[in-house]
Design a protein around this motif. Structure first.
Motif, PDB file in Angstrom:
ATOM      1  N   HIS A   1      23.765 -19.445  32.222  1.00 40.60           N
ATOM      2  CA  HIS A   1      22.868 -20.518  32.629  1.00 40.60           C
ATOM      3  C   HIS A   1      22.318 -21.233  31.407  1.00 40.60           C
ATOM      4  O   HIS A   1      21.682 -22.247  31.518  1.00 40.60           O
ATOM      5  CB  HIS A   1      21.727 -19.958  33.473  1.00 40.60           C
TER       6      HIS A   1
ATOM      7  N   TRP B   1       6.474 -25.607  38.369  1.00 36.86           N
ATOM      8  CA  TRP B   1       7.937 -25.691  38.297  1.00 36.86           C
ATOM      9  C   TRP B   1       8.436 -24.816  37.174  1.00 36.86           C
ATOM     10  O   TRP B   1       7.864 -24.789  36.099  1.00 36.86           O
ATOM     11  CB  TRP B   1       8.387 -27.132  38.023  1.00 36.86           C
ATOM     12  N   SER B   2       9.542 -24.137  37.423  1.00 35.34           N
ATOM     13  CA  SER B   2      10.155 -23.357  36.356  1.00 35.34           C
ATOM     14  C   SER B   2      11.067 -24.267  35.550  1.00 35.34           C
ATOM     15  O   SER B   2      11.714 -25.154  36.092  1.00 35.34           O
ATOM     16  CB  SER B   2      10.970 -22.221  36.969  1.00 35.34           C
ATOM     17  N   HIS B   3      11.103 -24.034  34.230  1.00 36.79           N
ATOM     18  CA  HIS B   3      11.999 -24.812  33.377  1.00 36.79           C
ATOM     19  C   HIS B   3      13.403 -24.244  33.358  1.00 36.79           C
ATOM     20  O   HIS B   3      14.289 -24.815  32.759  1.00 36.79           O
ATOM     21  CB  HIS B   3      11.461 -24.836  31.936  1.00 36.79           C
ATOM     22  N   LEU B   4      13.600 -23.099  33.956  1.00 40.46           N
ATOM     23  CA  LEU B   4      14.922 -22.477  33.908  1.00 40.46           C
ATOM     24  C   LEU B   4      15.879 -23.239  34.819  1.00 40.46           C
ATOM     25  O   LEU B   4      15.482 -23.726  35.871  1.00 40.46           O
ATOM     26  CB  LEU B   4      14.831 -21.012  34.353  1.00 40.46           C
ATOM     27  N   PRO B   5      17.140 -23.339  34.396  1.00 37.02           N
ATOM     28  CA  PRO B   5      18.092 -24.052  35.230  1.00 37.02           C
ATOM     29  C   PRO B   5      18.277 -23.377  36.588  1.00 37.02           C
ATOM     30  O   PRO B   5      18.134 -22.158  36.694  1.00 37.02           O
ATOM     31  CB  PRO B   5      19.392 -24.014  34.412  1.00 37.02           C
ATOM     32  N   HIS B   6      18.604 -24.137  37.589  1.00 33.72           N
ATOM     33  CA  HIS B   6      18.874 -23.664  38.958  1.00 33.72           C
ATOM     34  C   HIS B   6      17.640 -23.165  39.685  1.00 33.72           C
ATOM     35  O   HIS B   6      17.768 -22.516  40.711  1.00 33.72           O
ATOM     36  CB  HIS B   6      19.897 -22.518  39.002  1.00 33.72           C
ATOM     37  N   THR B   7      16.470 -23.371  39.128  1.00 34.17           N
ATOM     38  CA  THR B   7      15.311 -22.828  39.831  1.00 34.17           C
ATOM     39  C   THR B   7      14.359 -23.942  40.213  1.00 34.17           C
ATOM     40  O   THR B   7      14.325 -24.995  39.594  1.00 34.17           O
ATOM     41  CB  THR B   7      14.524 -21.852  38.948  1.00 34.17           C
ATOM     42  N   GLY B   8      13.580 -23.660  41.212  1.00 35.04           N
ATOM     43  CA  GLY B   8      12.538 -24.593  41.610  1.00 35.04           C
ATOM     44  C   GLY B   8      11.194 -24.057  41.170  1.00 35.04           C
ATOM     45  O   GLY B   8      10.956 -23.827  39.985  1.00 35.04           O
TER      46      GLY B   8
END
Lengths: 789, 159
Positions: free
Chosen positions: A395, A622-629
């Motif tokens: 990711h 909001w999370s900054h990690l990809p694929h997450t909300g």
């Protein structure tokens, strides 16, 4: 706590000192040295019935002579005359009149070790007749029991609407590990193995400690086999995923020692679902040929047991290995992509992504029985080795694949040592004291290119006492108390690759560092006092009532305390909270039993008040990690949970009988300034199971051909927590047929079952695949052949 | 017979209480309608496109997040493919990642999200996923995804 303990001891001593005459304590055993509960024991001065451990006791016997008479249906009565000049301790061995009848009779008076709890015993016979995929799924028909399913071959138990770490599974006296991981894998137990299963509904914290909030599933395969050499062979075939399964049991009992060995093999293909496509993240994902791609799997289980049976004791050592490999539906991993769900022309292959689970267990169980005492000691070692394999992916663009096992995404290696000891002392017919201790050590190490759970170590120790008091034939009271200490230490996990990745994307250093800290170092110690008080009233006529009050608890898990990152199964950013306290709940439950000739009705209402129910709550961040909300954080909230179970049995005529099991659950958070009264996640909807049975030749009892038609009706689940989906209700139809036959000269049976006969498309509100809109398996016809020798 | 009546009346109680409604809790997710771009549209490095989405909620919207990333971090690209990519294409191509979030004025039930998004000149070509995430005030979340392709300048444009 200490005061009450001392008080209890004082009470017992005064009772003991009060004797001016003598007592006679006895232990009644069958020809195999197994204790016999429910025997009638008569002397000149009174009458009693042996308890769950085959014990009886008469106090206040004057110094003279007395006769003792012990009877039990199917056994030759025992008569003797004693010259009483001191305390007497007797071992009485009854001989059966007829071996066959003996087996039936023993099954008929099943031990009831904790009479106040709502307990239900299912024998090995019933289990093998009702077998449905997994052991847990087989129990789904019972009131108050639900399953969280992952396709056709893995399920987790849910009791009173509580699952995961709010339910304890005990296997051969030792707590089975493996529940603490996500909803995408089931319980590692051989579906053919169990000789007896007991479901305890309601909190059982006194004897089981942390986690026994919703209930306990007790599985045992510790029965001493019948004399001589015997065994059984099962052959299973299922249509829904073309399962081929077989299990062989061989056992030998030479009186003073016994052996048992079982080997089971299961192999299944992709299962059928009654739908052509699913809706996943607003995308239509096709289900080609209505078979869920890559849901195939296999299982190989081995069990060995050896035991010694002495005059007053029994000891056995068991080892088992459960190995499962099963595929994950590739459309459910990551962003939807139709290329991944194309039919590959093979329904039995297991491709990436898949999981492989290995569970090793060695236990030693010892029981010593005397006319006064039952002492049990269980020691166990378990190794849970769980791996998830998925083609290397990242990711964070800059991660390079590892040199060894590049496709091993996650690995957990959990080692658990457990030791339990319990002493049950029957002082008089009225007073029984139980004291026990439990100890557990866990050591978890992880591997793989992904990260989910931190490394952790965990110790728990608990001590408890319980006092049972029978005032008279009608009133029984009990009270118990337990003290636990737990220590959880998680290792920090810092991910420099993620840190650099975040920086490269223009995130500031502080935020990048926050995200890169995938697990915090947490060292916490907890202690907890739990208690229970209850009574049971047996009316002289047709009803009885029992009630329990108490406090139960569970220690927060390592991920609840320290996780920070994407849970790859749920695709949510989940953040732990190192300040969590042990989850505690006050509870009350009751059971009303009404028995009127051929009818039996059980009503069990219950209520829990959680002071801090631990759950994942969605936040506005909001999370900054990809694929997450949004980020989900573990929070504590006051919560209320209540419900009711009803079961009803009736023998309508000599041929017909009916069984109805219903359940209804209500729960919600207690609203405050931060939170509204949301329902709790994963709540089973109200449901009703009905089965009508017809016995062709009722005189033959269990050896008659039997036909059953059943239905499971499940209500809509509209009470959902945030970001859950409403789930529509459904009605399933099923049928069973049991045909006893003889093959050669061996007794055998053919058991044909149909599940979901109308091929209904439905969703299980609690299943892992629910949020992916993958319906539960379609119609299944299965045949099982069982030969005993 | 008595037992049957007890049983039936209990069922009735259960049914009745199961239907009782909860006091004003909101578990309805906000809705997302992506107007532009279309799913599977093709762009070139350096292009600018307009992302337009209509966000609605039954109660009150709270915030949005847009995330665009290359499909290579999905579950399809194996190590081998990645190495091939790295080998064949010059190092000036960069995997492009776009992340933007914002909050929505309180009291809003419908919000039109408009973003002008510029694809960098050095963006690695291939499939990209565009995801829109929306929450409402109660914490309910919804998300919607489309795919678009960034292709070489000298590639034929096939619509």
């Amino acid at each position: 706590m200490r005061h009450i303990f001392i008080l209890m001891l004082c009470l017992l001593f005064t009772l003991a000192k009060g004797q001016t005459s003598y007592h006679i304590a006895g232990l009644v055993l069958d020809e195999n040295n197994r204790p016999m509960p429910g025997c009638h024991v008569k002397t000149e001065s009174g009458f009693t019935v042996t308890d769950a451990n085959g014990r009886f006791i008469f106090n206040q016997i004057p110094a003279s002579s007395t006769s003792i008479n012990v009877t039990f249906i199917g056994f030759q009565p025992f008569d003797t005359t004693l010259i009483v000049s001191g305390h007497h301790h007797l071992r009485i061995k009854l001989s059966p009149e007829d071996v066959k009848l003996n087996e039936v009779a023993i099954n008929g008076t099943r031990l009831n070790t904790a009479p106040n709890l709502t307990r239900q015993t299912i024998s090995g016979n019933q289990l093998s007749q009702q077998i449905n995929g997994t052991l847990v799924k087989t129990l789904d028909r019972q009131a108050g029991f639900n399953t969280m399913d992952i396709g056709a071959s893995a399920s987790k138990p849910v009791i009173r609407g509580m699952g995961f770490n709010r339910v304890v599974v005990v296997n051969n006296g030792v707590k089975q590990e493996g529940q603490q991981w996500g909803a995408d894998h089931g319980l590692e137990i051989d579906p053919f193995l169990s000789e007896r299963v007991e479901i305890i509904r309601g909190a059982a914290s006194i004897e089981h400690g942390s986690d026994a909030i919703g209930g306990v599933l007790e599985i045992s395969s510790n029965r001493v086999p019948p004399s001589g050499f015997s065994g059984s062979w099962q052959l299973l075939g299922k249509s829904v995923n073309e399962t081929a399964g077989s299990s062989l049991l061989l056992q030998q009992n030479n009186g003073s020692y016994f052996f048992k060995g079982r080997i089971s093999v299961l192999d299944y293909g992709d299962y059928r679902v009654p739908t052509d496509n699913i809706l996943y993240l607003t995308r239509r994902v096709p289900i080609e040929n209505r078979r869920l791609k890559n849901s195939a799997g296999k299982e190989q289980d081995l069990f060995l047991q050896g035991g010694l049976v002495g005059e007053n004791w029994r000891s056995s050592v068991s080892t088992s290995r459960v190995w499962q490999k099963s595929g994950f539906f590739p459309g459910a991993h990551g962003i939807p992509d139709n290329n991944r769900v194309k039919d590959d022309g093979n329904y039995r292959n297991i491709e990436l992504p898949y999981q492989s689970v290995e569970h090793w267990k060695a236990t030693s169980n010892t029981m010593i029985q005397t006319p006064h005492s039952v002492i049990t000691a269980d020691i166990g070692y378990q190794l849970n080795l769980r791996q998830e394999w998925s083609q290397f992916h990242t990711h964070f663009g800059n991660l390079t694949p590892p040199a060894v096992d590049p496709d091993l995404e996650l690995e957990f290696k959990l080692q658990t040592l457990s030791a339990n000891a319990k002493w049950n002392f029957r002082l008089t017919n009225q007073h029984t004291l139980t004291a026990g201790t439990q100890w557990q050590w866990q050591h978890n190490r992880t591997g793989g290119y992904g990260f989910l759970l931190p490394n952790y170590d965990r110790y728990t120790t608990g001590i408890y006492v319980r006092h049972d008091f029978a005032l008279n034939r009608n009133w029984h009271f009990n009270a118990g108390m337990r003290y636990d200490i737990a220590n959880v230490e998680t290792e920090a996990f810092y991910d420099p690759i993620l840190y650099n990745y975040m920086l490269a994307r223009g995130v500031n250093e502080e935020t990048s560092a926050f995200y890169a800290q995938r697990a915090m170092e947490v060292s916490r110690s907890f202690d907890n006092i739990s208690w229970l008080a209850g009574f049971r009233y047996h009316s002289a006529s047709f009803w009885s009532l029992s009630m329990n009050f108490g406090k139960s608890f569970r220690v927060p898990t390592a991920s609840e305390l320290s996780a920070n990152g994407v849970h790859h199964g749920s695709f949510r950013h989940e953040a732990g909270n190192q300040h969590l306290n042990p989850e505690q709940s006050l509870f009350a439950d009751a059971q009303l039993t009404i028995t009127a000739d051929k009818r039996k009705l059980l009503i069990s209402p219950y209520i829990y008040l959680f002071s801090n129910y631990i759950f994942l709550s969605p936040t506005a961040e909001w999370s900054h990690l990809p694929h997450t909300g949004q980020i989900y954080r573990y929070m504590e909230s006051k919560a209320l949970l209540g419900g009711m179970e009803i079961s009803y049995n009736e023998h309508l005529s000599s041929h017909w009988s009916i069984e109805i099991n219903g359940e209804w659950i209500y729960n919600r958070q207690k609203p405050d300034e931060h939170v509204a009264a949301y329902p709790l996640p994963f709540s089973p909807p109200a449901n009703l199971f009905t089965e009508i049975s017809y016995a062709l030749n009722p005189a033959k009892k269990e050896q008659s051909v039997q036909l059953m038609v059943n239905s499971k009706a499940v209500a809509n689940q509209n009470r959902i927590s945030r970001n859950e989906e409403r789930t529509a209700g459904y009605i399933l139809l099923g049928a069973r047929m049991f045909i006893p036959v003889t093959i050669g000269k061996l007794p055998a049976s053919i058991n044909i079952q149909g599940h979901n006969l109308l091929n209904t498309k439905y969703y299980n509100h609690m299943s892992f695949y629910r949020k992916l809109e993958i319906p539960e398996p379609g119609r299944n016809i299965q045949v099982m052949l069982n030969i005993t020798f | 017979m008595k037992l049957k009546y007890i049983f039936l009346s209990l069922l009735a109680i259960v049914k009745f209480s199961a239907c009782s409604d909860d006091d004003n809790i909101d578990t309805t997710k906000p809705e997302i309608e992506i107007v532009t771009p279309d799913d599977d549209e093709h762009f070139h490095p350096g292009d600018t496109f307009e992302l337009r989405a209509i966000l609605t909620d039954n109660e009150e919207l709270a915030s949005w997040k847009v995330d665009i990333h290359h499909n290579s971090d999905g579950h399809t690209h194996s190590q081998v493919i990645r190495l091939k990519h790295g080998g064949e294409h010059s190092h000036e191509e960069e995997e492009w990642h776009f992340h933007k979030e914002g909050s929505i004025e309180s009291g809003t039930k419908q919000y039109v999200l408009i973003l002008e998004i510029e694809i960098p000149h050095d963006a690695e070509h291939g499939d990209y996923h565009l995801g829109i995430y929306v929450t409402d005030k109660a914490g309910n979340e919804n998300k919607a995804f489309i795919t678009f392709e960034v292709e070489d300048d000298h590639h034929e444009h096939h619509d």
